[in-house]
Structure formats: C-alpha cells, structure tokens
Design a protein around this motif. Structure first.
Motif, mmCIF file in Angstrom:
data_model
loop_
_atom_site.group_PDB
_atom_site.id
_atom_site.type_symbol
_atom_site.label_atom_id
_atom_site.label_comp_id
_atom_site.label_asym_id
_atom_site.label_seq_id
_atom_site.Cartn_x
_atom_site.Cartn_y
_atom_site.Cartn_z
ATOM 1 N N PHE A 190 0.823 -1.218 0.000
ATOM 2 C CA PHE A 190 0.000 0.000 0.000
ATOM 3 C C PHE A 190 0.854 1.264 0.000
ATOM 4 C CE2 PHE A 190 -2.924 -3.180 1.770
ATOM 5 C CZ PHE A 190 -3.959 -3.062 0.849
ATOM 6 N N PHE A 191 2.104 1.157 -0.435
ATOM 7 C CA PHE A 191 3.029 2.296 -0.519
ATOM 8 C C PHE A 191 3.217 3.024 0.803
ATOM 9 C CE2 PHE A 191 1.533 1.657 -4.852
ATOM 10 C CZ PHE A 191 2.740 1.456 -5.490
ATOM 11 N N GLN A 192 3.014 2.316 1.916
ATOM 12 C CA GLN A 192 3.275 2.945 3.224
ATOM 13 C C GLN A 192 4.686 2.586 3.668
ATOM 14 O OE1 GLN A 192 0.032 1.058 5.212
ATOM 15 N NE2 GLN A 192 -1.155 2.945 5.289
ATOM 16 N N LEU A 193 5.651 3.049 2.887
ATOM 17 C CA LEU A 193 7.033 2.658 3.146
ATOM 18 C C LEU A 193 7.535 3.043 4.536
ATOM 19 C CD1 LEU A 193 8.845 0.975 1.458
ATOM 20 C CD2 LEU A 193 10.067 3.027 0.767
ATOM 21 N N PRO A 194 7.167 4.201 5.076
ATOM 22 C CA PRO A 194 7.645 4.548 6.423
ATOM 23 C C PRO A 194 7.276 3.498 7.452
ATOM 24 C CG PRO A 194 6.653 6.467 5.387
ATOM 25 C CD PRO A 194 6.400 5.319 4.478
ATOM 26 N N VAL A 195 6.050 2.961 7.362
ATOM 27 C CA VAL A 195 5.619 1.941 8.309
ATOM 28 C C VAL A 195 6.439 0.660 8.122
ATOM 29 C CG1 VAL A 195 3.678 0.517 9.064
ATOM 30 C CG2 VAL A 195 3.299 2.905 8.432
ATOM 31 N N ALA A 196 6.719 0.323 6.857
ATOM 32 C CA ALA A 196 7.537 -0.857 6.584
ATOM 33 C C ALA A 196 8.922 -0.693 7.209
ATOM 34 C CB ALA A 196 7.663 -1.082 5.088
ATOM 35 N N PHE A 197 9.478 0.504 7.063
ATOM 36 C CA PHE A 197 10.779 0.785 7.678
ATOM 37 C C PHE A 197 10.701 0.619 9.192
ATOM 38 C CE2 PHE A 197 14.439 2.369 5.364
ATOM 39 C CZ PHE A 197 13.968 2.420 4.064
ATOM 40 N N GLY A 198 9.633 1.166 9.762
ATOM 41 C CA GLY A 198 9.463 1.070 11.219
ATOM 42 C C GLY A 198 9.404 -0.379 11.664
ATOM 43 N N ALA A 199 8.620 -1.187 10.921
ATOM 44 C CA ALA A 199 8.491 -2.604 11.262
ATOM 45 C C ALA A 199 9.852 -3.293 11.167
ATOM 46 C CB ALA A 199 7.490 -3.268 10.327
ATOM 47 N N MET A 200 10.620 -2.897 10.151
ATOM 48 C CA MET A 200 11.940 -3.493 9.965
ATOM 49 C C MET A 200 12.855 -3.194 11.157
ATOM 50 S SD MET A 200 14.374 -2.834 6.726
ATOM 51 C CE MET A 200 15.059 -1.333 7.411
#
Ligand SMILES: Nc1ncnc2c1ncn2[C@@H]1O[C@H](COP(=O)(O)OP(=O)(O)OP(=O)(O)O)[C@@H](O)[C@H]1O
Ligand SMILES: [Mg+2]
Lengths: 274, 255
Positions: free
Chosen positions: A231-241
């Motif tokens: 869903f192009f929510q890259l900041p959240v993906a980074f946070g999860a990482m």
C-alpha cells in the motif's frame, strides 16, 4: 591457607571507572549513528525524495508511532512464532544429534535428509507447507523450526563427539553406562558447540518467521512489512523493519547471556581442548 | 594378575599397524606393588590400558583373579598420564565423580572420604574451585584423589606424580604406601623416576623400546614400612644404580 591469604589482599575495585569506560566506548558509535541520521534526514528533505521511495527518519518515527498499539500486537505475533519454532527445533534437534553422534548407521540415515532439507530455500518451502498445514500458526512455527533445525543438529552432534579421548576412556574405565557417559561427559563437552549452534539458529528462526508471515499471516512484523509496502506505506515498513531488528538483537543477546551466566566455564573451552 | 605373551598393535590413520607391545609377560601377586620403568614411547601406557580392559590384546591373555579381562571393572581404578578432570565441576565434585558416574549414592561417608583425601593432598582449601584454577601439579594430585576415592582393589597409575616437585613426589608416594598399608591393594605404577620406583615397589620391571616388552625384573628387598629416609641407605643406592643400568642397556639411542 594460601587461598584465605589471597582473599585479604585489597584489590582495587574497577567498578567506579566501569561506567565511564562503557560510556566512552558507546560514545563513538552513538555519534556515528546520529551523524548518519542527520545526513539521511537533510538529504531526503533537500532533494525532496518522495516518502514511498525513501522516507526520512522523522517520517518513519511519526508514521510508525501512528500505528499505535497494533505494533506491539505484530511484534508479539512474530515473537511467538520465533520462540515457538526455536523451542520446537531444540526439542527435535537434541535426539537427532544424539542419534547421529552415537551410531554411524543413524548418522548415514539422518544427515542426507537434513542436507537435502537445508538445500531447499525456505522461501520455496513456505508456500508448500502452508498448503499442507493451513494458514494458522502451526505452519509458521513449523517453518521457523525447520530452518533453525540444521545448525542445531550439526553443532550439537559435533559437540557430542568432541569430548577428548582421555575423558571417554576415563568414563569407560569406570564402567559407566552409556546414558551416564552421555549426561556426565559428552553433553557438558558439547555445551560450547551447542551454544554456537543456538546463536546461529536464533537468527535463522527469525528469518523463517518473517518468510512465513510473508506467505500466510494476518499479523506479525513480516506481515506488516508485506502489506505496508503493497500500500506504498514505506515509512511503516521501515518502522516494522527496525522493530524486527530490535527483536532479533534482544533474542540473540538472550541466548548469549544465558551462556555467559550459566556456563561460564564453557567459554573458550572448545578452543583450549583441541 | 597375569599377563602372558601379550602383543598389541595400534592401527594408524593410514591403515598400517604399529606394533606397540610384543610378548609381554607379567605376573603381579595380590596386594603387591609393582613399578614399570622404561624409555618414553616404549609402550607403558599401552600396557596399562590393556590391564584396565580399555583395549583387548591382539595376541596373548590377560587374567585378573583368573578371569580374562575383556572390559573395564569397577574394582580397578585407573589414573591417566594426563589429569583428565572435568572442567565444569568443582574440585570436590571431581573427586566424587566416580560415584556419580557409576550411579552410586553419594552419602556422608563418601564426602568425608573425599575431603580426607583432599586434605591429604593439600587441596582442601580449593574444594570449591574449578580445576582450571589449579596448577598442573595440583590437578595431578586432584586426579589422584579421584583415583583413590572408590577404594579400589587394584590401582593402575600412569606417571601420577610426574608434574610434582621431588619433595612432594616422595611425600605423596609414602602417603600412597600408607593407604595401601591400611587397606591392601594391588598396584601397578608407571614412572620415569627410578628412585620413586625403588622407593615404593616390591618389584620393578624394566621395559625395552619398540616394540615394548618387559625384559628385566628387579626385586627390591628393602624393609617396610618405607620412609623417605630409606633413600639415603646404601642398599637403596645400589638398587637404583642397578635399575638405571638396566634401563640404559635397553634404551634405543635417540639422536
Ligand atoms: N592411540 C594411538 N594410536 C597409534 N599409536 C599409538 C597410540 N598411542 C600410542 N601409540 C604408539 O604406541 C607406542 C607406545 O605408546 P605409549 O603411550 O604406550 O608409550 P609410553 O611408554 O607410555 O610413553 P611415555 O613414557 O612417553 O608416556 C608409541 O610409539 C606411540 O607412538
Ligand atoms: Mg605413557
């Protein structure tokens, strides 16, 4: 006599300067870290990089914070899979390692299977296992366990046969039973090897859990990364990482601390005896 | 204990064989103290392993009390050339290891005996330490405690005093004799010290080199109980000189 005497010698306690030392050692890495973050932040801002390509640290923090308590739910789901798979792997690996180290026939029977299993990438195995076991936690735990199994079995089996020859002869000369020899001599000698396997396996179990969550899950940090990138929510993906990295570090340190705390004699044993 | 015409060959890594012992004959009476001396590498440790039942001879027969030794027995205690201690147990637990390892109960008597041996060896202050914290000679004394704690009928000892200074060595040797006097034992001692062999033994065997065989036997007719003062006696000197000559005669020159 000499033992009590040496106790009365006043040693300089290094405790007072310890914290200073720790602080000094942590200073440089912290500075480097802060500097990198600053460069990242200013770089993204000055060149106006869109946040679905590379989000700035401040955006990552803001958006991840926005996820709220659900983040803990995801982290907990991943933790359950990792720890569950890891413990299963320990339970399975031990009898396998004992079998391998005590009989050439069993070793020849088990090792090829393990090697074949290890040669199949987990990413390929995960969808197939999901079909077999369903999309529940059983499949995820199995995947984490399977990938963690190999280093545990190999290192434990190596460790169990690493006891020095004299030690085995000593045990044999006492006419001890096979089980006592395993418990009293082989197993303690294997401890350093077991722990090196346990450490490698811990990182692998985390990989297994995330792969499993990519394939089949509705919760977990892997699932979070997968859906937020979709869903192009890259900041959240980074946070999860980042949270994933923290979870991994804590788990690894836990294993390492257990070794330090309960088996201090084992550290350096493997090298000193060969 | 009887060893008749025993030969033993080690199998090397490359499949060839190395004859370590050839036609060894040895008779040890019950409660006799016998020493074996000989050049390094002549096969003394090998013979002891055979006596302990850790290996089987390729040829010949070893009998103890009339039974062939095919496996280790619990009334035999073996002290290895290396201390071979458990690094994960403390000193006291290392001494008690034979009991635990044989699944025998460890009661007050056993602990008392272990502590008594430790104090005899001067290690009681270190009972809670780990073997890694002891010196080489202390480790060897600890291994000796472990060998003696089960009160075996037969003691097989492979250079048990080799890491000790001359004074401690004689002292412990005499201690050993005292223990044997209280509860008689059959002892086979391997040593590099001719003086020690003469001081302690009823008979001394001389082993020749590669392949090893027992070629000479000297009966030590010194009175018992033996104290370190015996070593000053002219008769003692005579025996040591005689044994030394024999050892020299059977050694291969190494250049
Ligand atoms: N495990 C083994 N495998 C192959 N050969 C061996 C093995 N152990 C000993 N040997 C050989 O057997 C011979 C006798 O060895 P042994 O250990 O009995 O000597 P030793 O008389 O005890 O010597 P030292 O006084 O140095 O301890 C040696 O030449 C050695 O090379
Ligand atoms: Mg030897």
């Amino acid at each position: 006599m000499s033992a009590t005497w040496s106790n009365s010698i006043p040693f300089d306690s290094p405790k007072s300067s310890r914290w200073l030392l720790v602080a000094r050692r942590a200073l440089v890495p912290t500075l480097v870290f802060v500097a990198l973050l600053t460069i990242w932040e200013t770089g993204v801002r000055t060149f106006n990089v869109p946040s679905f390509i590379l989000p700035a640290p401040s955006v990552i923090v803001r958006d991840t914070y926005g996820v709220g308590w659900a983040l803990f739910g995801h982290a907990q789901a991943t933790l359950t899979t990792v720890v569950g798979g890891y413990l299963c792997a320990i339970l399975i690996s031990f009898p396998l390692a004992v079998a391998i180290s005590s009989s050439a026939v069993l070793s020849n029977a088990i090792y090829p299977l393990l090697v074949v299993k290890q040669s199949i990438p987990t990413v390929a195995l995960a969808p197939i296992l999901t079909v077999l076991l369903g999309t529940g936690s059983a499949a995820r735990i199995t995947i984490a366990a399977l990938i963690a199994l190999f280093p545990m079995v190999v290192s434990t089996a190596t460790g169990l046969s690493s006891a020095p020859r004299e030690m085995i002869e000593l045990s044999r000369s006492m006419d001890a039973s096979w089980v006592r020899r395993l418990i009293d001599v082989r197993l303690p000698s294997a401890v350093p090897y077991i722990f090196s396997g346990l450490k490698v396996s811990m990182t692998l179990a985390l990989i297994g859990a995330v792969v499993a969550e990519f394939v089949a899950a509705e919760r977990g940090l892997g699932f979070m990364i997968y859906t937020s990138t979709a869903f192009f929510q890259l900041p959240v993906a980074f946070g999860a990482m980042i949270v994933l990295g923290l979870v991994g570090t804590v788990l690894f340190q836990t294993v390492s601390q257990i070794e330090r705390r309960f088996f201090p004699w084992a550290i350096g044993l493997a090298e000193s005896e060969t | 204990m009887e060893v008749s015409d025993v030969s033993f060959a080690y199998r090397n890594q490359d499949g060839t064989h190395m004859l370590a012992l050839r036609d060894v004959n040895l008779t040890v009476q019950r409660n006799e103290f016998v020493s074996i001396v000989g050049q390094s590498g002549c096969g003394k440790s090998t013979l002891l392993r055979l006596l302990a039942g850790l290996m089987a001879p390729n040829r010949g027969r070893i009998t103890i009390d009339g039974d062939a030794t095919t496996h280790p027995r619990r009334n035999i205690s073996l002290a290895f050339q290396k201390p071979t201690l458990l690094p994960w147990s403390n000193v006291l637990d290392n001494v008690l290891f034979p009991f635990r390892h044989q699944s025998r109960p460890v009661g007050r008597d056993e602990i008392a005996r272990a502590r008594e041996l430790l104090s005899m060896m001067g290690l009681l202050d270190f009972a809670e330490r780990r073997p890694g914290e002891l010196s080489g000679g202390m480790q060897q004394r600890l291994a000796l405690c472990r060998t003696l704690v089960t009160e075996p009928d037969i003691l097989l000892m492979d250079e048990p005093f080799s890491a000790l200074d001359a004074l401690t060595r004689d002292e412990l040797g005499v201690e050993l004799l005292k223990i044997c006097a209280v509860k008689p034992k059959t002892v086979v001692l391997i040593t590099h010290s001719i003086a020690e062999a003469v001081l302690l033994s009823d008979r001394v065997y001389v082993m020749s080199s590669r392949p090893g065989t027992l070629c000479d036997e000297v009966e030590i007719k010194l009175p018992r109980p033996r104290l370190p003062e015996v070593m000053r006696a002219p008769l003692f000197q005579e025996f040591t000189t005689h044994v030394r000559d024999l050892v020299q005669q059977h050694s291969v020159r190494q250049s």
